[in-house]
Design a protein around this motif. Structure first.
Motif, PDB file in Angstrom:
ATOM      1  N   VAL A 174      40.701  34.755  43.094  1.00 58.20           N
ATOM      2  CA  VAL A 174      40.438  34.601  44.523  1.00 58.20           C
ATOM      3  C   VAL A 174      39.374  35.589  44.965  1.00 58.20           C
ATOM      4  O   VAL A 174      38.449  35.246  45.711  1.00 58.20           O
ATOM      5  CB  VAL A 174      41.741  34.815  45.334  1.00 58.20           C
ATOM      6  CG1 VAL A 174      41.453  34.824  46.830  1.00 58.20           C
ATOM      7  CG2 VAL A 174      42.763  33.742  45.000  1.00 58.20           C
ATOM      8  N   GLN A 175      39.487  36.845  44.530  1.00 59.98           N
ATOM      9  CA  GLN A 175      38.555  37.889  44.931  1.00 59.98           C
ATOM     10  C   GLN A 175      37.239  37.726  44.172  1.00 59.98           C
ATOM     11  O   GLN A 175      37.234  37.615  42.944  1.00 59.98           O
ATOM     12  CB  GLN A 175      39.156  39.275  44.662  1.00 59.98           C
ATOM     13  CG  GLN A 175      40.446  39.524  45.430  1.00 59.98           C
ATOM     14  CD  GLN A 175      41.034  40.876  45.135  1.00 59.98           C
ATOM     15  OE1 GLN A 175      40.727  41.863  45.799  1.00 59.98           O
ATOM     16  NE2 GLN A 175      41.914  40.943  44.145  1.00 59.98           N
ATOM     17  N   ARG A 176      36.147  37.699  44.906  1.00 58.98           N
ATOM     18  CA  ARG A 176      34.851  37.539  44.299  1.00 58.98           C
ATOM     19  C   ARG A 176      33.979  38.752  44.605  1.00 58.98           C
ATOM     20  O   ARG A 176      34.077  39.317  45.689  1.00 58.98           O
ATOM     21  CB  ARG A 176      34.172  36.265  44.807  1.00 58.98           C
ATOM     22  CG  ARG A 176      35.007  34.997  44.659  1.00 58.98           C
ATOM     23  CD  ARG A 176      35.399  34.686  43.215  1.00 58.98           C
ATOM     24  NE  ARG A 176      34.243  34.377  42.385  1.00 58.98           N
ATOM     25  CZ  ARG A 176      34.190  34.598  41.077  1.00 58.98           C
ATOM     26  NH1 ARG A 176      35.215  35.164  40.470  1.00 58.98           N
ATOM     27  NH2 ARG A 176      33.129  34.283  40.385  1.00 58.98           N
ATOM     28  N   PRO A 177      33.145  39.217  43.652  1.00 55.90           N
ATOM     29  CA  PRO A 177      32.911  38.563  42.366  1.00 55.90           C
ATOM     30  C   PRO A 177      34.028  38.757  41.352  1.00 55.90           C
ATOM     31  O   PRO A 177      34.055  38.089  40.331  1.00 55.90           O
ATOM     32  CB  PRO A 177      31.627  39.235  41.890  1.00 55.90           C
ATOM     33  CG  PRO A 177      31.675  40.601  42.493  1.00 55.90           C
ATOM     34  CD  PRO A 177      32.298  40.401  43.847  1.00 55.90           C
ATOM     35  N   ARG A 178      34.957  39.679  41.654  1.00 54.64           N
ATOM     36  CA  ARG A 178      36.099  39.914  40.769  1.00 54.64           C
ATOM     37  C   ARG A 178      37.071  40.825  41.489  1.00 54.64           C
ATOM     38  O   ARG A 178      36.718  41.467  42.491  1.00 54.64           O
ATOM     39  CB  ARG A 178      35.643  40.568  39.456  1.00 54.64           C
ATOM     40  CG  ARG A 178      34.908  41.897  39.650  1.00 54.64           C
ATOM     41  CD  ARG A 178      34.745  42.639  38.354  1.00 54.64           C
ATOM     42  NE  ARG A 178      33.916  43.816  38.450  1.00 54.64           N
ATOM     43  CZ  ARG A 178      34.245  44.964  39.019  1.00 54.64           C
ATOM     44  NH1 ARG A 178      35.427  45.084  39.580  1.00 54.64           N
ATOM     45  NH2 ARG A 178      33.414  45.991  39.032  1.00 54.64           N
ATOM     46  N   PRO A 179      38.311  40.904  41.002  1.00 56.99           N
ATOM     47  CA  PRO A 179      39.223  41.903  41.560  1.00 56.99           C
ATOM     48  C   PRO A 179      38.693  43.318  41.302  1.00 56.99           C
ATOM     49  O   PRO A 179      38.000  43.553  40.298  1.00 56.99           O
ATOM     50  CB  PRO A 179      40.528  41.657  40.780  1.00 56.99           C
ATOM     51  CG  PRO A 179      40.397  40.281  40.229  1.00 56.99           C
ATOM     52  CD  PRO A 179      38.944  40.073  39.976  1.00 56.99           C
ATOM     53  N   PRO A 180      38.993  44.266  42.187  1.00 57.53           N
ATOM     54  CA  PRO A 180      38.581  45.650  41.938  1.00 57.53           C
ATOM     55  C   PRO A 180      39.162  46.167  40.627  1.00 57.53           C
ATOM     56  O   PRO A 180      40.311  45.892  40.293  1.00 57.53           O
ATOM     57  CB  PRO A 180      39.172  46.416  43.130  1.00 57.53           C
ATOM     58  CG  PRO A 180      39.392  45.384  44.189  1.00 57.53           C
ATOM     59  CD  PRO A 180      39.721  44.119  43.463  1.00 57.53           C
ATOM     60  N   VAL A 181      38.338  46.903  39.884  1.00 55.48           N
ATOM     61  CA  VAL A 181      38.755  47.491  38.614  1.00 55.48           C
ATOM     62  C   VAL A 181      38.752  49.005  38.764  1.00 55.48           C
ATOM     63  O   VAL A 181      37.709  49.613  39.055  1.00 55.48           O
ATOM     64  CB  VAL A 181      37.825  47.068  37.464  1.00 55.48           C
ATOM     65  CG1 VAL A 181      38.195  47.809  36.178  1.00 55.48           C
ATOM     66  CG2 VAL A 181      37.892  45.559  37.246  1.00 55.48           C
ATOM     67  N   LEU A 182      39.922  49.610  38.572  1.00 52.50           N
ATOM     68  CA  LEU A 182      40.049  51.058  38.590  1.00 52.50           C
ATOM     69  C   LEU A 182      40.439  51.520  37.201  1.00 52.50           C
ATOM     70  O   LEU A 182      41.223  50.856  36.513  1.00 52.50           O
ATOM     71  CB  LEU A 182      41.100  51.502  39.607  1.00 52.50           C
ATOM     72  CG  LEU A 182      40.798  51.201  41.081  1.00 52.50           C
ATOM     73  CD1 LEU A 182      41.265  49.801  41.465  1.00 52.50           C
ATOM     74  CD2 LEU A 182      41.465  52.227  41.990  1.00 52.50           C
ATOM     75  N   LEU A 183      39.901  52.646  36.780  1.00 47.22           N
ATOM     76  CA  LEU A 183      40.150  53.157  35.440  1.00 47.22           C
ATOM     77  C   LEU A 183      40.886  54.486  35.492  1.00 47.22           C
ATOM     78  O   LEU A 183      40.642  55.314  36.373  1.00 47.22           O
ATOM     79  CB  LEU A 183      38.826  53.343  34.679  1.00 47.22           C
ATOM     80  CG  LEU A 183      37.980  52.098  34.457  1.00 47.22           C
ATOM     81  CD1 LEU A 183      36.685  52.467  33.736  1.00 47.22           C
ATOM     82  CD2 LEU A 183      38.745  51.055  33.660  1.00 47.22           C
ATOM     83  N   GLY A 184      41.790  54.682  34.538  1.00 45.95           N
ATOM     84  CA  GLY A 184      42.485  55.946  34.401  1.00 45.95           C
ATOM     85  C   GLY A 184      41.756  56.860  33.430  1.00 45.95           C
ATOM     86  O   GLY A 184      40.810  56.471  32.762  1.00 45.95           O
ATOM     87  N   GLY A 185      42.236  58.093  33.340  1.00 41.17           N
ATOM     88  CA  GLY A 185      41.671  59.044  32.387  1.00 41.17           C
ATOM     89  C   GLY A 185      41.417  60.396  33.014  1.00 41.17           C
ATOM     90  O   GLY A 185      41.186  60.496  34.228  1.00 41.17           O
ATOM     91  N   PHE A 186      41.419  61.421  32.155  1.00 38.15           N
ATOM     92  CA  PHE A 186      41.281  62.788  32.641  1.00 38.15           C
ATOM     93  C   PHE A 186      40.346  63.613  31.758  1.00 38.15           C
ATOM     94  O   PHE A 186      40.439  64.835  31.721  1.00 38.15           O
ATOM     95  CB  PHE A 186      42.661  63.457  32.722  1.00 38.15           C
ATOM     96  CG  PHE A 186      43.606  62.717  33.624  1.00 38.15           C
ATOM     97  CD1 PHE A 186      43.581  62.922  34.987  1.00 38.15           C
ATOM     98  CD2 PHE A 186      44.492  61.794  33.105  1.00 38.15           C
ATOM     99  CE1 PHE A 186      44.434  62.216  35.829  1.00 38.15           C
ATOM    100  CE2 PHE A 186      45.357  61.090  33.925  1.00 38.15           C
ATOM    101  CZ  PHE A 186      45.324  61.299  35.293  1.00 38.15           C
ATOM    102  N   THR A 187      39.449  62.943  31.044  1.00 38.65           N
ATOM    103  CA  THR A 187      38.450  63.621  30.233  1.00 38.65           C
ATOM    104  C   THR A 187      37.078  63.374  30.837  1.00 38.65           C
ATOM    105  O   THR A 187      36.887  62.410  31.597  1.00 38.65           O
ATOM    106  CB  THR A 187      38.454  63.094  28.786  1.00 38.65           C
ATOM    107  OG1 THR A 187      37.999  61.725  28.783  1.00 38.65           O
ATOM    108  CG2 THR A 187      39.855  63.181  28.181  1.00 38.65           C
TER     109      THR A 187
END
Length: 306
Positions: A174-187
């Motif tokens: 439904v969400q365009r251009p795509r769903p939000p992408v969040l990334l994890g990590g601590f380096t």
């Protein structure tokens, strides 16, 4: 500041019907988002990298599948955003992952936040038959496949790990251009990747100097890539250890009274788009206790001056 809570899915909360009822109640409390986590197993021998060699909480050995639990939360709610913090993206082929995430975005009518990461437990990789080495490169190509599937009418990918012949892959999210992408990590490597190609960071409650040092890496990487770092979101997870007496000042990023923990979260949230994710599954044992404590956090975080 936006307020999120964990979807109940571990230990005594690993019951889909109970989880659905709690999700409905959490939305009624006025929270902004609900988030699933991802565990496959809980080794009896403490795994490397966990809490200074301490045993993992036993309730992590009882868990609901994160994507199916998110589907339960989607069906039980109608307003809140729904995300994963953090989905270990490398345990399945990215084309299969894209199909599942697209379906969740459709089920939720466009409320999905895709939060993914590498994980940290070698034992889980071994159990899945996925190589531990090369995780960063595998994540980069996973993101490439997700973008191809979500962004192109004709999907094609020719990478080192996966190849997709020219194909139709429908429906689109439904969400365009795509769903939000969040990334994890601590380096530094993780924060550089966030600045370069993600929509935000799945972070954790931490001492402020540590936060500022890590975030500077993402900001610099975004600027080098020609992106505006001001649009990057930050979601600060706290696996809250709630105490009845005040904790030492240096511990309030992870434990203390509700007010102490909330005071620290307020210090971390410097932008209106910053979000807190309060996970109460390790500090409560029943739905009533979970919801009662969640109500305390909502009241404190929305009090005047917050």
């Amino acid at each position: 500041m936006r307020i999120g809570f964990s979807v109940p899915q571990f230990g005594p909360f690993a019951d889909p019907h109970r989880s659905a009822a709690v999700c409905t109640a959490l939305e009624a409390l006025g929270c902004d988002s609900l988030w699933v986590a991802d565990r496959l197993l809980s080794p009896l021998v403490p795994p490397d990298g966990y809490a200074g060699g301490k045993p993992m909480p036993l309730r992590y050995g009882t868990h609901l599948d994160p994507l199916l639990a998110l589907g339960v939360a989607a069906a039980a709610t109608g307003r809140v955003r729904l995300g994963s913090s953090t989905l270990n993206a490398l345990w399945q082929p990215p084309l299969v992952l894209a199909r599942s995430l697209t379906t969740l975005d459709l089920i939720s009518r466009g409320r999905l936040d895709v939060g993914i990461g590498l994980g940290w437990m070698r034992e889980e990789y071994e159990a899945c038959g996925v190589p531990w080495r090369g995780r960063g490169a595998r994540l980069e190509e996973t993101l490439d496949v997700l973008e191809a599937v979500w962004g192109s009418e004709t999907v094609v990918h020719d990478g080192r790990l996966w190849k997709i012949a020219e194909s139709t892959v429908l429906p689109k999210p439904v969400q365009r251009p795509r769903p939000p992408v969040l990334l994890g990590g601590f380096t530094p490597f993780a924060l550089e990747r966030i600045g370069r190609r993600a929509d935000g960071w799945l972070a954790a409650s931490m001492p402020l100097p540590h936060l500022h040092g890590l975030w500077a890496v993402a900001v610099e990487a975004a600027e080098r890539a020609g992106r505006d770092p001001a649009v990057l979101r930050r979601v600060f997870r706290v696996n809250a250890e709630v105490t009845t007496v005040e904790a030492a000042a240096g511990e309030t990023h992870r434990r203390g009274t509700v007010r102490q923990i909330c005071d620290h979260l307020r210090l971390m949230c410097a932008a209106d788009t910053d979000e807190v994710l309060v996970d109460l599954q390790l500090t409560t044992d029943s739905a009533d206790e979970f919801l009662g404590l969640a109500a305390e956090f909502v009241a404190e975080l929305t009090s005047e001056g917050s």
